[in-house]
Design a protein around this motif. Structure first.
Motif, PDB file in Angstrom:
ATOM      1  N   VAL A 159       0.879  -1.163   0.000  1.00 42.79           N
ATOM      2  CA  VAL A 159       0.000   0.000   0.000  1.00 42.79           C
ATOM      3  C   VAL A 159       0.915   1.211   0.000  1.00 42.79           C
ATOM      4  CG1 VAL A 159      -1.741   1.285   1.291  1.00 42.79           C
ATOM      5  CG2 VAL A 159      -1.779  -1.217   1.312  1.00 42.79           C
ATOM      6  N   CYS A 160       0.776   2.078  -0.996  1.00 46.59           N
ATOM      7  CA  CYS A 160       1.663   3.240  -1.044  1.00 46.59           C
ATOM      8  C   CYS A 160       0.965   4.462  -1.628  1.00 46.59           C
ATOM      9  CB  CYS A 160       2.941   2.920  -1.813  1.00 46.59           C
ATOM     10  SG  CYS A 160       2.762   2.485  -3.536  1.00 46.59           S
ATOM     11  N   GLY A 161       1.566   5.601  -1.342  1.00 42.24           N
ATOM     12  CA  GLY A 161       1.058   6.859  -1.865  1.00 42.24           C
ATOM     13  C   GLY A 161       1.524   7.073  -3.292  1.00 42.24           C
ATOM     14  N   HIS A 162       0.739   7.836  -4.035  1.00 42.67           N
ATOM     15  CA  HIS A 162       1.028   8.077  -5.449  1.00 42.67           C
ATOM     16  C   HIS A 162       0.378   9.407  -5.825  1.00 42.67           C
ATOM     17  CE1 HIS A 162       1.943   6.983  -9.568  1.00 42.67           C
ATOM     18  NE2 HIS A 162       0.705   7.253  -9.910  1.00 42.67           N
ATOM     19  N   GLY A 163       1.003  10.115  -6.723  1.00 45.80           N
ATOM     20  CA  GLY A 163       0.384  11.337  -7.227  1.00 45.80           C
ATOM     21  C   GLY A 163       0.755  12.595  -6.457  1.00 45.80           C
ATOM     22  N   ILE A 164       1.633  12.481  -5.481  1.00 49.61           N
ATOM     23  CA  ILE A 164       2.090  13.642  -4.727  1.00 49.61           C
ATOM     24  C   ILE A 164       3.516  13.965  -5.188  1.00 49.61           C
ATOM     25  CG2 ILE A 164       2.566  14.570  -2.418  1.00 49.61           C
ATOM     26  CD1 ILE A 164      -0.409  13.846  -2.834  1.00 49.61           C
ATOM     27  N   LYS A 165       3.794  15.240  -5.415  1.00 47.81           N
ATOM     28  CA  LYS A 165       5.118  15.683  -5.873  1.00 47.81           C
ATOM     29  C   LYS A 165       6.185  15.237  -4.863  1.00 47.81           C
ATOM     30  CE  LYS A 165       7.343  20.000  -7.296  1.00 47.81           C
ATOM     31  NZ  LYS A 165       7.112  21.453  -7.423  1.00 47.81           N
ATOM     32  N   THR A 166       7.142  14.436  -5.353  1.00 46.20           N
ATOM     33  CA  THR A 166       8.167  13.840  -4.495  1.00 46.20           C
ATOM     34  C   THR A 166       9.526  14.008  -5.154  1.00 46.20           C
ATOM     35  OG1 THR A 166       6.530  12.187  -3.778  1.00 46.20           O
ATOM     36  CG2 THR A 166       8.844  11.683  -3.338  1.00 46.20           C
ATOM     37  N   THR A 167      10.534  14.347  -4.375  1.00 45.46           N
ATOM     38  CA  THR A 167      11.877  14.534  -4.911  1.00 45.46           C
ATOM     39  C   THR A 167      12.389  13.246  -5.552  1.00 45.46           C
ATOM     40  OG1 THR A 167      12.396  16.206  -3.240  1.00 45.46           O
ATOM     41  CG2 THR A 167      14.263  15.155  -4.338  1.00 45.46           C
ATOM     42  N   ARG A 168      12.823  13.352  -6.803  1.00 44.80           N
ATOM     43  CA  ARG A 168      13.425  12.224  -7.513  1.00 44.80           C
ATOM     44  C   ARG A 168      14.944  12.389  -7.565  1.00 44.80           C
ATOM     45  NH1 ARG A 168      11.745   8.426 -11.022  1.00 44.80           N
ATOM     46  NH2 ARG A 168       9.748   9.387 -11.424  1.00 44.80           N
ATOM     47  N   ARG A 169      15.399  13.625  -7.781  1.00 49.59           N
ATOM     48  CA  ARG A 169      16.839  13.849  -7.937  1.00 49.59           C
ATOM     49  C   ARG A 169      17.191  15.216  -7.354  1.00 49.59           C
ATOM     50  NH1 ARG A 169      17.790  12.399 -13.197  1.00 49.59           N
ATOM     51  NH2 ARG A 169      18.354  10.385 -12.362  1.00 49.59           N
ATOM     52  N   ALA A 170      18.350  15.256  -6.711  1.00 54.02           N
ATOM     53  CA  ALA A 170      18.881  16.514  -6.193  1.00 54.02           C
ATOM     54  C   ALA A 170      20.354  16.583  -6.565  1.00 54.02           C
ATOM     55  CB  ALA A 170      18.712  16.590  -4.680  1.00 54.02           C
ATOM     56  N   GLU A 171      20.845  17.787  -6.680  1.00 54.45           N
ATOM     57  CA  GLU A 171      22.250  17.985  -7.016  1.00 54.45           C
ATOM     58  C   GLU A 171      22.902  18.849  -5.952  1.00 54.45           C
ATOM     59  OE1 GLU A 171      22.501  19.646 -10.943  1.00 54.45           O
ATOM     60  OE2 GLU A 171      21.624  17.867 -11.872  1.00 54.45           O
ATOM     61  N   ALA A 172      24.134  18.519  -5.648  1.00 47.80           N
ATOM     62  CA  ALA A 172      24.896  19.288  -4.675  1.00 47.80           C
ATOM     63  C   ALA A 172      25.831  20.239  -5.401  1.00 47.80           C
ATOM     64  CB  ALA A 172      25.709  18.350  -3.787  1.00 47.80           C
ATOM     65  N   ASP A 173      25.954  21.440  -4.879  1.00 48.76           N
ATOM     66  CA  ASP A 173      26.907  22.418  -5.397  1.00 48.76           C
ATOM     67  C   ASP A 173      28.228  22.167  -4.666  1.00 48.76           C
ATOM     68  OD1 ASP A 173      28.538  24.750  -5.638  1.00 48.76           O
ATOM     69  OD2 ASP A 173      26.763  25.907  -6.207  1.00 48.76           O
ATOM     70  N   LEU A 174      29.240  21.712  -5.388  1.00 46.78           N
ATOM     71  CA  LEU A 174      30.515  21.363  -4.764  1.00 46.78           C
ATOM     72  C   LEU A 174      31.247  22.563  -4.178  1.00 46.78           C
ATOM     73  CD1 LEU A 174      31.866  18.716  -7.309  1.00 46.78           C
ATOM     74  CD2 LEU A 174      30.767  18.330  -5.102  1.00 46.78           C
ATOM     75  N   LYS A 175      30.883  23.757  -4.602  1.00 54.08           N
ATOM     76  CA  LYS A 175      31.550  24.950  -4.068  1.00 54.08           C
ATOM     77  C   LYS A 175      30.921  25.409  -2.765  1.00 54.08           C
ATOM     78  CE  LYS A 175      33.178  26.564  -8.478  1.00 54.08           C
ATOM     79  NZ  LYS A 175      32.746  27.149  -9.710  1.00 54.08           N
TER      80      LYS A 175
END
Length: 176
Positions: free
Chosen positions: A80-96
């Protein structure tokens, strides 16, 4: 201290100064480690704990990547899981700067992507193919348009779960 950059053998959390590895967080470390004396000793203990946690997380990822195989006859694997809600898929780190920016969203429950909950391997392959591919032999999957902590309160949750249980019992009785 300069740009974090890539350092072999050093976790991104430590390299980027996130969480337990953040500079200037000795007051927090004092609360977490009241019996450890001295800032250097607390940071060392925090880094050791962080390393253990990251190693366990790596073990967990490897474990859930193994095909589950068939479940015993008396075990039903239902999700049983949630679906259809905006969820983070990818994030990027700023190395500086060490900052993090979300660069892609997907469908989920606001915390966990639906593809992650299902362990749908198509997500890893860029969604090649039309049919779900999971190492878990699910008997059923119920999706609800609900946030992580609201799934059990979602409209239709009780009815669908009760119906699933009744259907499963009916199937068992027909087999005997």
């Amino acid at each position: 201290s300069g740009a974090p950059g890539r350092q072999p053998g050093v976790s991104p959390a430590r390299r980027m100064g996130w969480g337990l590895a953040a500079q200037g967080n000795d007051e927090i470390l004092k609360l977490l480690l009241p019996d450890v004396k001295g800032e250097a000793a607390r940071r060392k203990a925090a880094f050791e704990h962080l390393s253990k946690c990251l190693a366990r997380a790596s073990q967990f990822i490897k474990a859930i990547s193994v095909d589950a195989g068939d479940a015993p006859d008396d075990v039903s694997l239902n999700l049983v899981c949630g679906h259809g809600i905006k969820t983070t898929r990818r994030a990027e780190a700023d190395l500086k700067t060490g900052g993090v920016k979300v660069t892609e969203f997907g469908s989920g429950d606001g915390k966990i992507l639906t593809t992650s909950a299902i362990r749908d391997r198509r997500a890893e392959d860029g969604f090649k193919g039309h049919y779900m591919s999971s190492p878990i032999p699910w008997h059923s999957i119920m999706l609800f348009r609900a946030a992580h902590m609201g799934i059990t309160k979602a409209q239709g949750f009780e009815d669908n779960l009760l119906f699933r249980l009744i259907m499963e019992e009916g199937c068992k009785r027909r087999k005997t």
